[in-house]
Design a protein around this motif. Sequence first.
Motif, PDB file in Angstrom:
ATOM      1  N   THR A  43       0.846  -1.202   0.000  1.00  0.00           N
ATOM      2  CA  THR A  43       0.000   0.000   0.000  1.00  0.00           C
ATOM      3  C   THR A  43       0.879   1.248   0.000  1.00  0.00           C
ATOM      4  O   THR A  43       0.620   2.209  -0.733  1.00  0.00           O
ATOM      5  CB  THR A  43      -0.937  -0.012   1.235  1.00  0.00           C
ATOM      6  OG1 THR A  43      -1.833  -1.113   1.097  1.00  0.00           O
ATOM      7  CG2 THR A  43      -1.744   1.264   1.345  1.00  0.00           C
ATOM      8  N   ASP A 158      -5.754  -0.989  -5.017  1.00  0.00           N
ATOM      9  CA  ASP A 158      -5.200  -1.595  -3.806  1.00  0.00           C
ATOM     10  C   ASP A 158      -6.185  -2.612  -3.237  1.00  0.00           C
ATOM     11  O   ASP A 158      -7.127  -2.238  -2.543  1.00  0.00           O
ATOM     12  CB  ASP A 158      -4.895  -0.508  -2.769  1.00  0.00           C
ATOM     13  CG  ASP A 158      -4.059  -1.048  -1.618  1.00  0.00           C
ATOM     14  OD1 ASP A 158      -3.695  -2.247  -1.642  1.00  0.00           O
ATOM     15  OD2 ASP A 158      -3.771  -0.271  -0.695  1.00  0.00           O
ATOM     16  N   GLU A 159      -5.996  -3.865  -3.551  1.00  0.00           N
ATOM     17  CA  GLU A 159      -6.886  -4.944  -3.104  1.00  0.00           C
ATOM     18  C   GLU A 159      -8.356  -4.553  -3.275  1.00  0.00           C
ATOM     19  O   GLU A 159      -9.128  -4.596  -2.309  1.00  0.00           O
ATOM     20  CB  GLU A 159      -6.595  -5.291  -1.644  1.00  0.00           C
ATOM     21  CG  GLU A 159      -5.142  -5.659  -1.444  1.00  0.00           C
ATOM     22  CD  GLU A 159      -4.914  -6.491  -0.194  1.00  0.00           C
ATOM     23  OE1 GLU A 159      -5.758  -7.352   0.103  1.00  0.00           O
ATOM     24  OE2 GLU A 159      -3.899  -6.286   0.459  1.00  0.00           O
TER      25      GLU A 159
HETATM   26 MG   LIG Z   1      -2.024  -2.897   2.050  1.00  0.00          MG
END
Ligand SMILES: [Mg+2]
Length: 258
Positions: A43, A158-159
């Motif tokens: 991240t 991000d995911e």
């Molecule tokens: Mg992360």
Amino acid sequence: MAVKLRVSGIGKDYLIPVIETVSFGVEAGEFVCLLGPNGCGKTTLLRIIGGIEPATRGAVLLDEQPVVAGDAPSRKVGVVFQEDRLLPWMTLEQNVALVLKPLGLGADARREVARRHLALAGLGGFEHYYPGRVSGGMRQRTAIARALAIEPDVLLMDEPFGALDAQNRRIMQTEVRRIWKETGRTILFVTHSIEEAVAIGTTLVMLSARPSRIRELIRNDGRVARGQLIDDLNTMIMEEVERQQGGAAVTPRAKERE
Ligand SMILES: [Mg+2]
Ligand SMILES: Nc1ncnc2c1ncn2[C@@H]1O[C@H](COP(=O)(O)OP(=O)(O)OP(=O)(O)O)[C@@H](O)[C@H]1O
């Protein structure tokens, strides 16, 4: 092909060093999946690339121009987070149209662009629904439509499907591949799932345990069979997780799980 994005010797220290040094280039139109153990700085790396956070070392170049953290949000980069971050009191269309305001478009143009991108994300007919009245998958589609509406050169994710159930997750993987093919965007996608990365990425970047470096960069061009690739990546991530757990520093999130 032209190098769209260059990550050059990026490093980040918080109280502890998180990213030691990471360098790689992304060509225009690539779909890069970023993998690595929990807390290795995925991240953080995405936030540095997006200009949301400064790096301690190194540089990020987008079309050969340095990305400066904290500069006015760049039109060139769209971001999709794990949570959809929609405003519940606005319709899906209004949520997407909102991000177009700073671009100086008039109300009609904003509405037209928002509708077009909602349709691209498979939400034609749902423009006037509120986020609370649609499924998690549809909210995540709206977040993708919103990120694409600014017509970014690079899309950072991000995911984005982390909160979805397995079935919706598979549907969204297919959808994001389709959108990628239709728009030709350059995508950088963080995921925990090796299967997901192998299913959708053209390039797979495996980070090491913290402080992270690149453990492996793999072109997912079918030369290695999928099953073999998944096995190899699983072995690598297990080694890195062990290495990270063996290290002195424990993340607060890892502590919570204990
Ligand atoms: Mg992360
Ligand atoms: N703003 C901050 N201040 C201090 N430490 C931070 C900050 N942001 C992240 N960290 C630390 O940096 C490390 C990497 O965090 P990051 O969220 O980038 O990891 P990640 O790879 O995305 O993890 P996950 O797989 O759990 O999403 C962690 O140890 C985290 O505690």
